[in-house]
Design a protein around this motif. Structure first.
Motif, short mmCIF file in Angstrom:
data_model
loop_
_atom_site.label_atom_id
_atom_site.label_comp_id
_atom_site.label_asym_id
_atom_site.label_seq_id
_atom_site.Cartn_x
_atom_site.Cartn_y
_atom_site.Cartn_z
N ASN A 10 21.47 -20.31 2.68
CA ASN A 10 20.08 -20.13 2.25
C ASN A 10 19.67 -21.10 1.13
N SER A 11 20.65 -21.70 0.48
CA SER A 11 20.31 -22.67 -0.57
C SER A 11 20.01 -24.05 0.01
N VAL B 4 25.61 -34.19 -6.01
CA VAL B 4 24.81 -34.83 -4.95
C VAL B 4 25.42 -34.60 -3.57
N ASP B 5 26.14 -33.50 -3.43
CA ASP B 5 26.55 -33.00 -2.12
C ASP B 5 25.49 -32.00 -1.67
N SER B 6 24.85 -32.27 -0.54
CA SER B 6 23.82 -31.33 -0.08
C SER B 6 24.39 -30.23 0.82
N VAL B 7 25.62 -30.40 1.28
CA VAL B 7 26.15 -29.49 2.30
C VAL B 7 26.62 -28.17 1.70
N VAL B 8 27.60 -28.25 0.80
CA VAL B 8 27.94 -27.05 0.03
C VAL B 8 27.45 -27.35 -1.38
N ASN B 9 26.18 -27.14 -1.57
CA ASN B 9 25.53 -27.64 -2.78
C ASN B 9 25.66 -26.70 -3.97
N GLY C 27 23.61 -23.22 -4.31
CA GLY C 27 24.17 -22.05 -3.66
C GLY C 27 25.36 -21.49 -4.44
N THR C 28 26.21 -22.40 -4.91
CA THR C 28 27.38 -21.98 -5.68
C THR C 28 26.97 -21.21 -6.93
N GLN C 29 25.98 -21.78 -7.64
CA GLN C 29 25.48 -21.14 -8.85
C GLN C 29 24.88 -19.76 -8.54
N ARG C 30 24.25 -19.65 -7.38
CA ARG C 30 23.63 -18.37 -7.01
C ARG C 30 24.67 -17.28 -6.75
#
Lengths: 359, 359
Positions: free
Chosen positions: A46-47, A205-210, A213-216
């Motif tokens: 979702n991110s 600057v990785d958009s795939v596992v960005n 989302g990790t921060q969320r």
């Protein structure tokens, strides 16, 4: 220590929990570090569009359409499994077409894309030049694939004995045999309370596992961890801002500025420093020696670099002699490989006859 | 054509409108192009924290605090004029402290920061190496300032005759003498209906006048322009994805991927191609010749590059001779500047005696 990246966001928490609950004798688990970790399919997926829009990959029109038609949906269903039949699916498909990740490296947005013709399977492209303080060029994965697919290499490392298999980076055939899990978050309460050192890091600057989302999943949408040390910049041994870091209860989250999915590939110095500080501690790593590169002199981080040395004359003859020897060597190389030599790193050597095999 | 960047987002629309309403005889205005244009203080400043959060400069906690306490406010009041007394101001101050733009280049997020000691005012740091397909290093502005502040340089270019003034990039003393305008948007209806060629472009890793704000004033928050050609990737002559572009009625918006505030400085090839295609047309520019760099060979864009040339032997002797001559030259250079030479671009030459002055 256990470490890994990407899908290791799933298997490391599982493995760590197992080792916490049922320790192995002789193994003293100290901690774990996971880079750009795929951790919770719903939160991570979702991110994606938030990240893509805010990094200029998709239009504001598509982003607004997604916000309107994809409310309260788990975008993974569409992004990973092609289950896109409604308005939301259509909007996502359009956005993905706009971003054009066939010709963009979604794992390293500011880098080049390898455009090697797939027909070319030799190792003739062996000059790999640093992009930004890193020696890994955009085609390194192609070179690695070609190299590891060679029969004599596979024999030498005893892989698939007597079978020649075309090696690939991510073999989804394997993962599809096993049942899947969609989130590693349920493992975190146990492993965070075990008193381990824990590092989650993200090349930003990785958009795939960005990192968004990790921060969320670390905060609002998942673990709701408590902040212990506020968000602040951290610096590499080259005195450059290397990213940001925030310490939560029993876990540190650190970004690496300008790095993609593979942090050490494009930010090797900052990556090395991050890992050594994690393992040896913030004070110890400050006293370690780290390699320097030219950009440190260009940025003025080493102000003595261009100071003129006035007590020179003696060693100068040595340098001239060395230069003459160099000229002969250079000439010899040119004899074989004529012109087109660049001042580039040489990472891989072509020529299958030079591979070492065991006696 | 009229072109400029940054604050030119204000004065170019004003100038263009004037030329549209009262054309100068002998001047046939064809179009205008503005890069990372500061255009509407409210819209541009309100995009700042969205951009910063989504690029990992500030924490999710600060961002949530700003979203909560800064609703319906014009953030420019706080960000530019230090009018921050309430909760919103406090949240913004904290966020700015987190981002730490003293040690980050907010105009080029993925590049290095110049860390030259301010005490160093000579031109001894003259090796400038490409960061990414550009020859402008992080300290180029320092070198330019030192160079342009020299009395003999100022005399040579007839600037401030008989006065030595310390030159600076942005002299706010000048702008503060004049009354300010806070938006150039009211100028757009006139200039867009004049049938000019119009290009707004954004380096997408500039956080200061960032593309999110620019996109907002072009669309939802400002001009509400109608889409003519949908958002899609564009490619440089090096076959790499160079950014994205969308055509609205009478205006094109184009991003340059991985470029900062000064687009041609860090993406010179893509910048040049963008400008030439804008001026000469999409078809014409495809037939122009553009410089190549090593990364095109590394990425495989030029597959013939490493092909072995088998009809070699004759010219090889020339190369060896050239290498020997090179060795002598190298030795001579080393005689004067001993060791520490790097395979770097040499952009600026030190030594005031070599400046050309008019006879």
């Amino acid at each position: 220590y256990i470490t890994g990246e990407s899908y290791a966001g799933i298997y490391i928490p599982f493995l760590t929990e197992k080792l916490v609950k049922a320790p192995l004798s002789g193994v003293e688990l100290k901690g774990f570090a996971i880079g750009n970790p795929f951790t919770d399919e719903a939160i991570d997926s979702n991110s994606q569009m938030d990240y893509d829009y805010n990094h200029g990959l998709i239009s504001i029109e598509s982003y607004k359409a997604i916000q309107k038609s994809c409310q309260n949906k788990v975008l993974a269903q569409c992004l990973y499994y092609d289950r896109c039949s409604d308005d939301c699916g259509k909007a996502l498909d359009e956005a993905n077409a706009e971003a054009n990740t066939t010709y963009l490296d979604p794992y390293y947005l500011v880098g080049d894309k390898c455009v090697l013709d797939d027909q070319i399977t030799t190792l003739q492209y062996h000059y790999v030049r640093p992009l930004h303080r890193g020696t890994v060029g955009p085609c390194s994965a192609n070179f690695a694939t070609t190299y590891l697919s060679q029969e004599n290499v596979q024999q030498a490392i005893h892989a698939f004995e007597n079978t020649t298999i075309s090696w690939s980076q991510c073999n989804f055939n394997i993962s599809e045999i096993y049942s899947r899990t969609y989130s590693a978050l349920p493992k975190y309460p146990t492993i965070l309370s075990a008193g381990l050192k824990a590092l989650i890091y993200s090349g930003d600057v990785d958009s795939v596992v960005n990192f968004i989302g990790t921060q969320r999943w670390l905060t609002t949408d998942g673990l709701n961890l408590t902040v212990k040390d506020k968000w602040h910049a951290w610096f590499g041994p080259d005195k450059q801002l290397a990213g940001y870091t925030e310490r939560y209860t029993n876990l540190t989250f650190t970004t690496i500025k300008g790095a993609g999915h593979m942090v050490p590939a494009v930010r090797p110095l900052h990556g090395l420093y991050l890992f050594e500080c994690f393992i040896y501690g913030e004070q110890a790593c400050k006293n370690f020696d780290y390699p320097k590169d030219e950009l440190e002199y260009v940025s003025g981080a080493e102000p003595d670099y261009f100071d003129d040395d006035s007590s020179v004359s003696f060693t100068v003859y040595l340098y001239i002699a060395a230069a003459a020897v160099l000229a002969v060597i250079v000439g010899g190389v040119w004899w074989q490989r004529i012109s087109r030599r660049k001042t580039a790193y040489v990472e891989l050597k072509s020529g299958a006859t030079t591979y070492q095999t065991q006696p």
